[in-house]
Design a protein around this motif. Structure first.
Motif, PDB file in Angstrom:
ATOM      1  N   ARG A   1       0.826  -1.222   0.000  1.00  0.00           N
ATOM      2  CA  ARG A   1       0.000   0.000   0.000  1.00  0.00           C
ATOM      3  C   ARG A   1       0.856   1.266   0.000  1.00  0.00           C
ATOM      4  N   TRP A   2       2.142   1.121  -0.266  1.00  0.00           N
ATOM      5  CA  TRP A   2       3.024   2.277  -0.413  1.00  0.00           C
ATOM      6  C   TRP A   2       2.993   2.754  -1.864  1.00  0.00           C
ATOM      7  N   THR A   3       3.082   4.072  -2.062  1.00  0.00           N
ATOM      8  CA  THR A   3       3.292   4.682  -3.372  1.00  0.00           C
ATOM      9  C   THR A   3       4.524   5.567  -3.273  1.00  0.00           C
ATOM     10  N   LEU A   4       5.485   5.348  -4.154  1.00  0.00           N
ATOM     11  CA  LEU A   4       6.744   6.088  -4.121  1.00  0.00           C
ATOM     12  C   LEU A   4       6.852   7.033  -5.307  1.00  0.00           C
ATOM     13  N   GLY A   5       7.357   8.227  -5.049  1.00  0.00           N
ATOM     14  CA  GLY A   5       7.701   9.179  -6.093  1.00  0.00           C
ATOM     15  C   GLY A   5       9.075   9.747  -5.795  1.00  0.00           C
ATOM     16  N   PHE A   6       9.513  10.673  -6.643  1.00  0.00           N
ATOM     17  CA  PHE A   6      10.851  11.240  -6.495  1.00  0.00           C
ATOM     18  C   PHE A   6      10.757  12.762  -6.485  1.00  0.00           C
ATOM     19  N   CYS A   7      11.491  13.367  -5.547  1.00  0.00           N
ATOM     20  CA  CYS A   7      11.423  14.812  -5.352  1.00  0.00           C
ATOM     21  C   CYS A   7      12.077  15.558  -6.509  1.00  0.00           C
ATOM     22  N   ASP A   8      13.063  14.941  -7.121  1.00  0.00           N
ATOM     23  CA  ASP A   8      13.600  15.438  -8.378  1.00  0.00           C
ATOM     24  C   ASP A   8      14.281  14.266  -9.069  1.00  0.00           C
ATOM     25  N   GLU A   9      14.622  14.466 -10.321  1.00  0.00           N
ATOM     26  CA  GLU A   9      15.256  13.397 -11.081  1.00  0.00           C
ATOM     27  C   GLU A   9      16.105  13.994 -12.186  1.00  0.00           C
ATOM     28  N   ARG A  10      17.210  13.324 -12.464  1.00  0.00           N
ATOM     29  CA  ARG A  10      18.095  13.735 -13.547  1.00  0.00           C
ATOM     30  C   ARG A  10      17.582  13.113 -14.845  1.00  0.00           C
ATOM     31  N   LEU A  11      17.627  13.878 -15.920  1.00  0.00           N
ATOM     32  CA  LEU A  11      17.130  13.390 -17.210  1.00  0.00           C
ATOM     33  C   LEU A  11      18.216  12.556 -17.892  1.00  0.00           C
ATOM     34  N   VAL A  12      18.395  11.355 -17.373  1.00  0.00           N
ATOM     35  CA  VAL A  12      19.356  10.393 -17.907  1.00  0.00           C
ATOM     36  C   VAL A  12      18.670   9.033 -17.897  1.00  0.00           C
ATOM     37  N   PRO A  13      19.136   8.073 -18.706  1.00  0.00           N
ATOM     38  CA  PRO A  13      18.543   6.733 -18.679  1.00  0.00           C
ATOM     39  C   PRO A  13      18.620   6.130 -17.285  1.00  0.00           C
ATOM     40  N   PHE A  14      17.678   5.249 -16.969  1.00  0.00           N
ATOM     41  CA  PHE A  14      17.647   4.644 -15.642  1.00  0.00           C
ATOM     42  C   PHE A  14      18.899   3.822 -15.352  1.00  0.00           C
ATOM     43  N   GLU A  15      19.576   3.377 -16.390  1.00  0.00           N
ATOM     44  CA  GLU A  15      20.797   2.595 -16.200  1.00  0.00           C
ATOM     45  C   GLU A  15      22.008   3.477 -15.907  1.00  0.00           C
ATOM     46  N   HIS A  16      21.851   4.781 -16.068  1.00  0.00           N
ATOM     47  CA  HIS A  16      22.949   5.732 -15.876  1.00  0.00           C
ATOM     48  C   HIS A  16      23.248   5.894 -14.388  1.00  0.00           C
TER      49      HIS A  16
END
Length: 258
Positions: A72-87
């Motif tokens: 029942r958890w929902t996770l988000g991100f306060c900011d993110e870098r515009l790079v591939p997830f593998e980066h």
């Protein structure tokens, strides 16, 4: 507008003790939010040193709550870098590798950017996903946001003297000129940060001491970004280690498990 809620400063003898207490706070906050049937717990994560701290401490603390709670958890991100997830610079990518792989949390519970989009479209897409996840809220209201603070006083991807500090309409904003690489990012805006039910800042190390004194003690005409985070009705907490807090003269709570 309601007056900001009280501020609590907690100082720990080491980053390890801070991390253990932070994990316990996350799990306690989740339990409180999930007390009602059908409720959920919404958590916003930040990157940097918080990734390794939470990866080290949260799995064991969350295991006590059990998989039914974590579902029942929902996770988000306060900011993110515009790079591939593998980066190596991808905040979600780091959490996926080091934390989420240790928790029974499904991809459908995690709200991420689409790093293949141009930065403006990535911000709009992330805002759309947040609005879908927080239906009924004109501004998404997270149960808990965990924020870091840079040695320049920035938090999320909100930097000193940047025009985004004046943003009041968008819930997510693009930034193409971040003074800290990589330059292209998306970030939650101050209205979202200040709508949260609980915000906790985490800072460790002597390198943060001078900026923390400015944020927590000085009344500056042009406040630093972290000082602009003042939840309108929520709680504001600061978790610091002794090195980061060494210049503070304001009252704080001293914690030690020894």
């Amino acid at each position: 507008m309601a007056a900001p809620g009280p501020r609590l400063i907690s100082v720990f003898s080491s980053p390890q003790e801070l991390g253990a207490s932070l994990a316990q706070l996350v799990v306690q906050q989740a339990a409180y939010c999930l007390a009602d049937a059908g409720a959920r717990f919404t958590l916003g994560l930040s990157g940097g040193s918080l990734v390794s701290m939470l990866a080290r401490e949260l799995p064991a603390a969350a295991a006590l709550a059990g998989p039914a709670s974590l579902a029942r958890w929902t996770l988000g991100f306060c900011d993110e870098r515009l790079v591939p997830f593998e980066h190596a610079e991808s905040t979600y990518g780091l959490y996926r590798t080091h934390l989420l792989s240790k928790l029974p949390i499904f991809d459908s519970q995690v709200i991420t950017i689409n790093p293949a989009l141009p930065v403006e479209e990535a911000a709009e897409d992330y805002a759309r996903k947040l609005r879908q996840a927080f239906q009924g809220d004109s501004i998404p209201v997270f149960d808990l946001l965990i924020l870091g603070v840079g040695p320049d006083g920035h938090t999320c991807s909100l930097f000193p003297d940047h025009p985004l500090l004046q943003e009041r309409e968008k819930i997510v904003a693009p930034i193409s000129d971040s003074p800290k690489p990589p330059p292209q990012r998306v970030t939650l805006t101050l209205p979202v940060l200040n709508a949260a039910r609980t915000v906790i800042f985490v800072a460790t190390g002597e390198g943060k001491a001078a900026i923390l004194k400015r944020i927590l003690e000085d009344k500056e005409e042009n406040p630093l970004p972290a000082a602009l985070v003042q939840p309108s009705t929520g709680k504001l907490c600061w978790f610091l280690d002794e090195a980061a807090a060494r210049l503070l003269t304001v009252p704080f709570e001293k914690h030690s498990t020894l």
